[in-house]
Write a protein that holds these residues in place. Structure first.
Motif, short mmCIF file in Angstrom:
data_model
loop_
_atom_site.label_atom_id
_atom_site.label_comp_id
_atom_site.label_asym_id
_atom_site.label_seq_id
_atom_site.Cartn_x
_atom_site.Cartn_y
_atom_site.Cartn_z
N VAL A 5 0.84 -1.20 0.00
CA VAL A 5 0.00 0.00 0.00
C VAL A 5 0.88 1.25 0.00
O VAL A 5 0.58 2.23 -0.69
CB VAL A 5 -0.96 -0.01 1.21
CG1 VAL A 5 -1.65 1.32 1.39
CG2 VAL A 5 -1.98 -1.12 1.05
N LEU A 6 1.97 1.22 0.74
CA LEU A 6 2.88 2.37 0.74
C LEU A 6 3.55 2.58 -0.61
O LEU A 6 3.74 3.71 -1.05
CB LEU A 6 3.94 2.20 1.84
CG LEU A 6 3.46 2.46 3.26
CD1 LEU A 6 4.54 2.07 4.25
CD2 LEU A 6 3.07 3.91 3.44
N VAL A 7 3.89 1.50 -1.28
CA VAL A 7 4.50 1.61 -2.62
C VAL A 7 3.49 2.20 -3.60
O VAL A 7 3.82 3.10 -4.38
CB VAL A 7 5.04 0.25 -3.09
CG1 VAL A 7 5.40 0.28 -4.56
CG2 VAL A 7 6.24 -0.16 -2.26
N VAL A 8 2.26 1.72 -3.56
CA VAL A 8 1.21 2.26 -4.44
C VAL A 8 0.96 3.73 -4.12
O VAL A 8 0.82 4.57 -5.03
CB VAL A 8 -0.08 1.43 -4.33
CG1 VAL A 8 -1.25 2.12 -5.00
CG2 VAL A 8 0.13 0.05 -4.92
N THR A 9 0.93 4.06 -2.84
CA THR A 9 0.74 5.46 -2.43
C THR A 9 1.89 6.33 -2.95
O THR A 9 1.66 7.44 -3.43
CB THR A 9 0.65 5.56 -0.90
OG1 THR A 9 -0.44 4.76 -0.45
CG2 THR A 9 0.46 6.98 -0.44
N SER A 10 3.11 5.82 -2.85
CA SER A 10 4.26 6.59 -3.33
C SER A 10 4.20 6.81 -4.83
O SER A 10 4.51 7.90 -5.33
CB SER A 10 5.56 5.88 -2.96
OG SER A 10 5.67 5.77 -1.57
N LEU A 11 3.81 5.78 -5.58
CA LEU A 11 3.69 5.94 -7.03
C LEU A 11 2.60 6.94 -7.39
O LEU A 11 2.78 7.78 -8.28
CB LEU A 11 3.43 4.58 -7.69
CG LEU A 11 4.58 3.58 -7.62
CD1 LEU A 11 4.15 2.24 -8.18
CD2 LEU A 11 5.80 4.11 -8.35
N LEU A 12 1.47 6.85 -6.70
CA LEU A 12 0.41 7.85 -6.92
C LEU A 12 0.89 9.26 -6.58
O LEU A 12 0.58 10.21 -7.29
CB LEU A 12 -0.81 7.51 -6.06
CG LEU A 12 -1.76 6.46 -6.58
CD1 LEU A 12 -2.81 6.14 -5.52
CD2 LEU A 12 -2.42 6.92 -7.84
N ALA A 13 1.64 9.37 -5.49
CA ALA A 13 2.13 10.69 -5.08
C ALA A 13 3.12 11.26 -6.10
O ALA A 13 3.08 12.45 -6.40
CB ALA A 13 2.78 10.60 -3.70
N ILE A 14 3.97 10.41 -6.65
CA ILE A 14 4.93 10.89 -7.66
C ILE A 14 4.19 11.41 -8.88
O ILE A 14 4.49 12.50 -9.39
CB ILE A 14 5.92 9.77 -8.02
CG1 ILE A 14 6.87 9.51 -6.86
CG2 ILE A 14 6.70 10.12 -9.28
CD1 ILE A 14 7.72 8.28 -7.01
N VAL A 15 3.22 10.66 -9.35
CA VAL A 15 2.44 11.11 -10.52
C VAL A 15 1.68 12.40 -10.19
O VAL A 15 1.66 13.34 -10.99
CB VAL A 15 1.48 9.99 -10.98
CG1 VAL A 15 0.50 10.50 -12.02
CG2 VAL A 15 2.28 8.82 -11.53
N ALA A 16 1.08 12.46 -9.02
CA ALA A 16 0.31 13.64 -8.62
C ALA A 16 1.21 14.86 -8.48
O ALA A 16 0.84 15.97 -8.90
CB ALA A 16 -0.44 13.38 -7.32
N ILE A 17 2.39 14.69 -7.90
CA ILE A 17 3.32 15.81 -7.73
C ILE A 17 3.77 16.34 -9.08
O ILE A 17 3.78 17.55 -9.32
CB ILE A 17 4.51 15.38 -6.86
CG1 ILE A 17 4.07 15.22 -5.40
CG2 ILE A 17 5.66 16.38 -6.96
CD1 ILE A 17 5.08 14.52 -4.52
N LEU A 18 4.12 15.43 -9.99
CA LEU A 18 4.53 15.87 -11.32
C LEU A 18 3.40 16.59 -12.05
O LEU A 18 3.62 17.60 -12.72
CB LEU A 18 5.04 14.68 -12.14
CG LEU A 18 6.37 14.09 -11.66
CD1 LEU A 18 6.69 12.84 -12.46
CD2 LEU A 18 7.49 15.10 -11.76
N TRP A 19 2.18 16.07 -11.92
CA TRP A 19 1.04 16.70 -12.58
C TRP A 19 0.74 18.07 -11.98
O TRP A 19 0.47 19.03 -12.71
CB TRP A 19 -0.18 15.79 -12.52
CG TRP A 19 -1.33 16.36 -13.27
CD1 TRP A 19 -2.46 16.91 -12.76
CD2 TRP A 19 -1.45 16.48 -14.69
NE1 TRP A 19 -3.27 17.35 -13.76
CE2 TRP A 19 -2.68 17.09 -14.97
CE3 TRP A 19 -0.63 16.12 -15.75
CZ2 TRP A 19 -3.10 17.37 -16.26
CZ3 TRP A 19 -1.07 16.39 -17.03
CH2 TRP A 19 -2.29 17.00 -17.28
#
Length: 115
Positions: free
Chosen positions: A11-25
């Motif tokens: 769940v933390l890995v998925v959260t981190s991937l979502l956060a990276i995409v969201a931060i870039l966007w």
């Protein structure tokens, strides 16, 4: 401290991937709204003149760009805190998984100007 289960780490890995995409966007949108709307596509001489005139007037606010960048920084801090606090409390990864998309969408809707 509770031992880390594979589900919590996932769940933390998925959260981190979502956060990276969201931060870039969020940073991309912050870059887009940093210019006046007249400067979005100045392909002709007339378009460049309108863009220069809008820049000279100076009535374009940078507040949405700053707010979107601050939202991106908040997401980065939240994700880092989730990794640190997940060893102490088992519910932290799940809250982070819900809060990262919610804060991203809220930031986009609240701070993107309507033109």
């Amino acid at each position: 401290m509770a031992p880390s289960s594979p589900l919590r780490v996932g769940v933390l890995v998925v959260t981190s991937l979502l956060a990276i995409v969201a931060i870039l966007w969020l940073l991309f949108v912050a870059l887009l709204v940093s210019e006046p709307p007249e400067c979005s596509l100045p392909l002709t001489e007339m378009g460049r003149a309108q863009c220069d005139l809008a820049r000279e007037r100076g009535d374009h606010s940078m507040l949405p760009s700053y707010a979107l960048a601050a939202t991106a920084a908040l997401l980065a801090a939240t994700t880092g805190a989730a990794w640190v606090l997940a060893r102490r409390w088992a519910w932290v990864p799940w809250i982070a998984l819900v809060s990262v998309p919610a804060v991203s969408l809220l930031g986009l809707f609240a701070f993107t100007p309507q033109t």
